[in-house]
Write a protein that holds these residues in place. Structure first.
Motif, PDB file in Angstrom:
ATOM      1  N   GLY B 255       0.817  -1.214   0.000  1.00  0.00           N
ATOM      2  CA  GLY B 255       0.000   0.000   0.000  1.00  0.00           C
ATOM      3  C   GLY B 255       0.845   1.256   0.000  1.00  0.00           C
ATOM      4  O   GLY B 255       1.797   1.371  -0.761  1.00  0.00           O
ATOM      5  N   ASP B 256       0.515   2.191   0.865  1.00  0.00           N
ATOM      6  CA  ASP B 256       1.157   3.502   0.847  1.00  0.00           C
ATOM      7  C   ASP B 256       2.658   3.446   1.120  1.00  0.00           C
ATOM      8  O   ASP B 256       3.392   4.352   0.750  1.00  0.00           O
ATOM      9  CB  ASP B 256       0.496   4.421   1.878  1.00  0.00           C
ATOM     10  N   LEU B 257       3.105   2.395   1.772  1.00  0.00           N
ATOM     11  CA  LEU B 257       4.530   2.311   2.103  1.00  0.00           C
ATOM     12  C   LEU B 257       5.372   1.759   0.955  1.00  0.00           C
ATOM     13  O   LEU B 257       6.580   1.601   1.089  1.00  0.00           O
ATOM     14  CB  LEU B 257       4.719   1.416   3.333  1.00  0.00           C
ATOM     15  N   ARG B 258       4.689   1.483  -0.178  1.00  0.00           N
ATOM     16  CA  ARG B 258       5.336   0.824  -1.305  1.00  0.00           C
ATOM     17  C   ARG B 258       6.689   1.435  -1.672  1.00  0.00           C
ATOM     18  O   ARG B 258       7.703   0.748  -1.716  1.00  0.00           O
ATOM     19  CB  ARG B 258       4.376   0.907  -2.497  1.00  0.00           C
ATOM     20  N   LEU B 259       6.691   2.737  -1.952  1.00  0.00           N
ATOM     21  CA  LEU B 259       7.925   3.348  -2.419  1.00  0.00           C
ATOM     22  C   LEU B 259       8.922   3.560  -1.290  1.00  0.00           C
ATOM     23  O   LEU B 259      10.116   3.700  -1.532  1.00  0.00           O
ATOM     24  CB  LEU B 259       7.634   4.664  -3.146  1.00  0.00           C
ATOM     25  N   VAL B 260       8.444   3.612  -0.052  1.00  0.00           N
ATOM     26  CA  VAL B 260       9.367   3.703   1.079  1.00  0.00           C
ATOM     27  C   VAL B 260      10.184   2.414   1.140  1.00  0.00           C
ATOM     28  O   VAL B 260      11.414   2.432   1.272  1.00  0.00           O
ATOM     29  CB  VAL B 260       8.603   3.918   2.401  1.00  0.00           C
ATOM     30  N   VAL B 261       9.494   1.287   1.004  1.00  0.00           N
ATOM     31  CA  VAL B 261      10.193   0.001   1.028  1.00  0.00           C
ATOM     32  C   VAL B 261      11.127  -0.109  -0.173  1.00  0.00           C
ATOM     33  O   VAL B 261      12.272  -0.548  -0.055  1.00  0.00           O
ATOM     34  CB  VAL B 261       9.181  -1.167   1.031  1.00  0.00           C
ATOM     35  N   PHE B 262      10.647   0.332  -1.338  1.00  0.00           N
ATOM     36  CA  PHE B 262      11.473   0.286  -2.542  1.00  0.00           C
ATOM     37  C   PHE B 262      12.761   1.088  -2.332  1.00  0.00           C
ATOM     38  O   PHE B 262      13.861   0.620  -2.628  1.00  0.00           O
ATOM     39  CB  PHE B 262      10.679   0.839  -3.733  1.00  0.00           C
ATOM     40  N   GLY B 263      12.622   2.299  -1.790  1.00  0.00           N
ATOM     41  CA  GLY B 263      13.795   3.125  -1.496  1.00  0.00           C
ATOM     42  C   GLY B 263      14.726   2.426  -0.526  1.00  0.00           C
ATOM     43  O   GLY B 263      15.951   2.446  -0.692  1.00  0.00           O
ATOM     44  N   ALA B 264      14.152   1.774   0.471  1.00  0.00           N
ATOM     45  CA  ALA B 264      14.975   1.089   1.467  1.00  0.00           C
ATOM     46  C   ALA B 264      15.765  -0.048   0.821  1.00  0.00           C
ATOM     47  O   ALA B 264      16.927  -0.283   1.163  1.00  0.00           O
ATOM     48  CB  ALA B 264      14.095   0.558   2.594  1.00  0.00           C
ATOM     49  N   VAL B 265      15.144  -0.723  -0.153  1.00  0.00           N
ATOM     50  CA  VAL B 265      15.861  -1.813  -0.837  1.00  0.00           C
ATOM     51  C   VAL B 265      17.033  -1.246  -1.639  1.00  0.00           C
ATOM     52  O   VAL B 265      18.149  -1.777  -1.608  1.00  0.00           O
ATOM     53  CB  VAL B 265      14.907  -2.607  -1.748  1.00  0.00           C
ATOM     54  N   ILE B 266      16.774  -0.126  -2.347  1.00  0.00           N
ATOM     55  CA  ILE B 266      17.870   0.497  -3.110  1.00  0.00           C
ATOM     56  C   ILE B 266      18.985   0.924  -2.168  1.00  0.00           C
ATOM     57  O   ILE B 266      20.166   0.825  -2.473  1.00  0.00           O
ATOM     58  CB  ILE B 266      17.353   1.721  -3.886  1.00  0.00           C
TER      59      ILE B 266
END
Lengths: 310, 298, 400
Positions: B255-266
């Motif tokens: 959900g809303d945290l999608r890109l936060v998690v994506f950034g964390a992976v990068i």
């Protein structure tokens, strides 16, 4: 001539913002030789913190909807606090995205990506907290200053003049500090040669942290000021300056403090000089200029030529 | 299980990763890949929508015309790469990166301001050469296999060794008789061709094409593919492109945290895998048949 | 031993892998899927990226519609659910969000947020035979994408000229017009073409046309280039944020004449940006909170209850309307022949025809569709922005 003066004024006022942005990149670059891509996100953070500091309330779409500080600080105080907050945030970025790589002596390319990741996280957290809508700092934040100044027929908004002043002061202070003070020289020593600097008893870790704190402070201050000038256009506000800032950084010469200012003004003027009917080509002109300079003078306007060792 | 079209996008990511990898294998940080992809995409978009003789009334766009687009895009990209590469490849490191970003920006603004490219709206209603994603999947897989095979051949070829030598120390390589400029130019040209070919297929797949495909964000994303996957072996950028393209889609349940998690992976990727995920050491450890391992390692 | 490793076997092996992958994907494709219980509708709007300010407004409308129109109630025995996906700000994310929804067996899709995204994502749904209702795609050529593509957002060609006409009514003698637009945005470039045509039709040639980027915030250069030409009317096609900033800087630098703003600026999101200086803006509206009618009263009341404000943005109203159109049509269809358990493809096709054939009483007023899928909306208004003295709150005052 009116229009020529107006072009100069426009170029300088727009260029000052680019320069402020590039100065933040420069500080980190001069010490570590890498670019902190999270800088744009910190710039945005500074704008939001300033907004909260002057008593602004979060809009209805963020997780913090309706929330505001119980007090409203005067704009300069809020701005300084936002700068301090961004300095702390940048220290955090350093600790998470840079220090582990530095310990291992990793390639510079890796820092680009880790700092980019940190920036993505920060921007999206800001969106979750504040929502995606724009915010504006109160128009009377500058007190009794008239909103527009007229200079021999050329018009400039006073907040832009303020940005230019801040930019000049920051650059002067930084230059003097780097050249004259103990701390500044230590910073330069680390950027020249970290190993020798350590042998001389300089704590290079502390110097790196110092550069990040200063760069964060700068990001916060410029974010707040630009937010005052043009409003905070949502969580991606700072990111859009990232590309121009990078161009300005390279144009001026990587790691050169006066170069960042010169680069900013050159790009600003190049853009301002594009005639109105061709305004769609403005960005291409700026980058074509950058491209040409790179080919003629690869080290940038004020950078030192690279030394190839044989 | 990712669906067919996500696999298509993942393959596009893998190909773009390879396109950034090729110059990097010769030590050149070029971010021009999205620019060349844009050029390839416009070749496809313009030919298939503006030239009435092509396709026309047929329900599916004829494959021979797709081949023609691919050839034309490759030729144009190669010519552009040579013209641009001559001055640009004299620059090093971050200066080269910035110069290529500047070129992308100039291209983007020029395309935006030209009427024949459809301006900001771009070109839409691009005809489909395949009825469903499987056709694209097959075409892109073929392209990836060919590109991978080429990289594989390169690893054992004198040119590949010359690229590695230039990457490790350009001066030393020049001293030992390697024409470093030629090597860099070849790598840059190959990168451009690969990006343009990918662009042709991507333009058809996305139905629409516009100048924003070549934005700064795209440059940085493709670079992340390579850094995340690893820049020592060609499998690295392929894996990086596949994973980082799929990740935002696979994270939809967050959900809303999608890109936060994506950034964390990068952010965490390079911290946990400083050489990228795919490294020679990893291949040594994996239980691969000895022949595979020998072939994949340089 | 050859210097070059034997490549052909690897390629063949790779081909075999490819074949397996293809077979697997083919196996997953829908054979004879059926309508789920309760039937699912999908929405894909920009919740991240530069366009998220639009998607955020739309999400409110979607949520309101899901709460108000979803559950079964008096006169609507069929309950509906709505799945919302993030379509990002780029074409790829939008297409992928559409595919995700189609894979979840939705009966229709509402979205995407941007016209650019629609050109990429709508054909995906169209080819899959899934009706798409565009909530905010106003550029030219959207319904023409295919038989399954409709929109409830009136195209720029219908809305834009009204505000120009109004400005000329206010000042019939005006001669000098300056035009601004965001050149990297499909909506803005479409709208400015309409604006400029409307001006030419009245024999007004713009004294200057200034372009900017959607993400720009500083307009010092453009504004100071235009002011010496003494324009009497400024016409802007831009998003809420860049447009708001442009208005603010025009006024601060001394422009006193009329300003006509494009349809994307018909949003309370401009108030915090241009504050007191938003006052007097003329905006043609595809939605006005002040519109009479039962549907709009109910919508505004629901909005007030949830958000504490009486002025729902146009994007919110249009997103709500899009859901309503689909829900109404589906329930009509269901009343004639229950949809549950029937083959998905068949119901999607019938739903598309049903949406096109119907008439709807919505917050936008009564609407219906052309056979092509273009909305026919009866009521448009031109509003003037009125800001409170402190510049914090404002409203769109509907002009006659």
């Amino acid at each position: 001539m009116d229009t020529l003066l107006q072009i100069l004024v426009n170029g300088i006022s727009v260029g000052a913002v680019y320069a402020l942005f590039a100065l933040g990149y420069t500080l980190v670059f001069s010490v570590l030789g890498v670019i902190n891509f999270a800088h744009g996100a910190l710039f945005t953070l500074g704008a939001y913190l300033t907004y909260l500091g002057v008593g602004g309330a979060v809009g209805s779409n963020g997780a913090l909807a309706g929330w505001a500080l119980p007090l409203a600080l005067p704009f300069p105080v809020a701005l300084l606090l936002a700068g301090a907050g961004c300095a702390l945030a940048n220290l955090l970025v350093e600790a998470i995205a840079f220090r582990p790589l530095r310990r291992r002596g990793a390639e510079p390319l890796l820092y680009l990506i880790t700092s980019l990741g940190a920036g993505v996280v920060l921007v999206n957290l800001l969106q979750i907290a504040f929502g995606a809508e724009g915010y504006a700092l109160p128009a009377d934040a500058l007190g009794d200053l008239p909103p527009v100044l007229s200079l021999a027929g050329a018009r400039i908004r006073s907040v832009q003049l303020l940005l230019l002043l801040v930019c000049a002061v920051v650059m002067a202070v930084l230059t003097v500090w780097l050249e004259r003070s103990r701390g500044g020289r230590a910073l330069q020593a680390v950027s020249e040669d970290a190993v020798t600097a350590r042998l001389l008893g300089i704590d290079s870790d502390a110097m790196v942290r110092l550069s990040f704190a200063l760069s964060g402070l700068l990001a916060g201050l410029s974010g707040g000021l630009v937010g005052l000038s043009v409003s905070i256009a949502g969580p991606y506000f700072g990111i859009v300056y990232g590309l121009k800032g990078l161009g300005v950084l390279v144009l001026g010469g990587l790691g050169s403090v006066p170069g960042a200012l010169l680069g900013g003004l050159v790009v600003g003027l190049a853009e301002a000089a594009v005639p109105g009917d061709l305004s769609g080509l403005k960005d291409a002109v700026a980058f074509a200029f950058l491209f040409a300079i790179l080919l003629l003078r690869p080290q940038g306007l004020l950078g030192r030529p690279p030394i190839s060792k044989v | 299980m990712p669906d067919g079209s996500l696999l298509v996008q993942m393959l596009i990511g893998a190909l773009l990763g390879l396109s950034v990898y090729l110059p990097l294998a010769a030590g050149q940080l070029s971010l021009a890949t999205p620019g060349f992809m844009t050029v390839g995409g416009y070749v496809a978009a313009l030919l298939s929508t503006r030239v009435a003789a092509l396709g026309g009334a047929e329900p599916l766009y004829p494959l021979p015309w797709l081949l023609l687009e691919l050839v034309l895009a490759a030729v144009i990209a190669l010519a552009l790469a040579l013209v641009v590469g001559l001055p640009v490849l004299r620059l090093r490191g971050i200066y080269l990166a910035i110069a290529t970003i500047a070129l992308n920006e100039i291209l983007r603004v020029l395309l935006l301001n030209s009427s024949w490219t459809g301006g900001a709206v771009g070109i839409f209603a691009i005809p489909q050469p395949f009825g469903d994603p499987l056709g694209y999947l097959a075409a892109l897989l073929l392209l990836l296999l060919l590109a991978g095979a080429a990289c594989q051949v390169l690893a054992g070829h004198p040119l590949g060794r010359a690229m590695a030598a230039v990457r490790d120390d350009e001066l030393a390589a020049s001293c030992s008789g390697v024409d470093s400029f030629r090597v860099k130019l070849l790598a840059f040209g190959a990168s451009a061709v690969l990006a343009a070919l990918t662009g042709v297929l991507a333009a058809h797949f996305f139905n629409t094409w516009n100048a924003r495909q070549g934005s700064f964000d795209a440059s940085i994303t493709t670079l992340a593919f390579v850094v995340f996957g690893g820049s020592r072996l060609w499998l690295g950028p392929v894996l990086g492109g596949l994973v980082l393209t799929a990740l935002p889609e696979l994270l939809r349940p967050v959900g809303d945290l999608r890109l936060v998690v994506f950034g964390a992976v990068i952010l965490l990727g390079p911290l946990l895998f400083p050489q990228g995920v795919v490294t020679p050491a990893l291949l040594q450890r994996l239980p691969l048949p000895a022949g595979w391992r020998r072939r994949l390692l340089p | 031993m050859p210097a070059v490793p034997p490549i052909l076997p690897s390629v063949l092996r790779g081909g075999a892998v490819a074949a397996v992958v293809l077979a697997l994907t083919a196996a997953c494709s829908p054979a004879a899927r059926r309508v789920s219980t309760p039937p699912l509708l999908g929405a894909a709007v920009a919740l991240t990226g530069n366009a998220s300010a639009i998607g955020q407004d739309q999400r409110i409308g979607l949520d309101l519609a899901a709460a108000l129109l979803g559950p079964a109630g008096p006169g609507r025995p069929l309950p509906l659910t709505l799945a919302i996906e993030d379509a990002g700000t780029d074409e790829q994310s939008a297409s992928q969000a559409f595919r995700t929804l189609i894979g979840r067996d939705v009966l229709a899709i509402i979205g995407p947020s941007l016209s650019q995204q629609a050109f990429a994502a709508d054909p995906v749904a169209d080819r899959a035979g899934v009706p798409v209702v565009g909530p905010s795609n106003t550029a030219r050529g959207i319904p023409e994408i295919g038989p399954f593509v409709l929109r409830v957002s009136a195209p720029v060609s219908q809305v834009a000229p009204l505000s120009i006409a109004r400005a000329l009514r206010n000042d019939p003698a005006l001669q000098r017009v300056a035009v601004f637009y965001a050149q990297d945005d499909a909506y803005s470039t479409s709208e400015t073409a309409i604006f400029q045509k409307a001006l030419t039709d009245r024999r007004l040639k713009p004294v200057s046309v200034q372009r900017h980027q959607f993400s720009d915030t500083d307009f010092q250069t453009q504004v100071t280039a235009v002011l010496p030409l003494n324009p009497q009317l400024v016409v802007i096609s831009a998003g809420p944020v860049d447009g708001g900033n442009l208005v603010r800087q025009l006024r601060t630098l001394g422009y006193r004449g009329q300003i006509v703003a494009g349809n994307a600026m018909n949003s309370p999101n401009i108030f915090p940006i241009c504050q007191r200086q938003c006052d007097g803006l003329l905006i043609a509206q595809a939605y006005s909170p002040a519109l009479a009618g039962e549907a709009n009263r109910r919508f505004v009341a629901a909005y007030r209850q949830k958000r504490g404000s009486d002025t729902p943005p146009q994007f919110t109203a249009q997103a709500y309307t899009a859901v309503q159109v689909v829900a109404d049509a589906l329930r009509r269809l269901d009343a004639r022949r229950p949809v549950r358990g029937r083959p998905l493809a068949e119901v999607r096709r019938e739903l598309n025809a049903e949406i096109l054939a119907g008439r709807y009483d919505t917050p936008l007023g009564p609407i219906r569709f052309t056979p092509e899928g273009e909305v026919i909306q009866e009521r448009f208004g031109v509003a003037r922005v009125r800001m409170d003295a402190d510049g914090r709150q404002g409203r769109f005052e509907l002009l006659d």
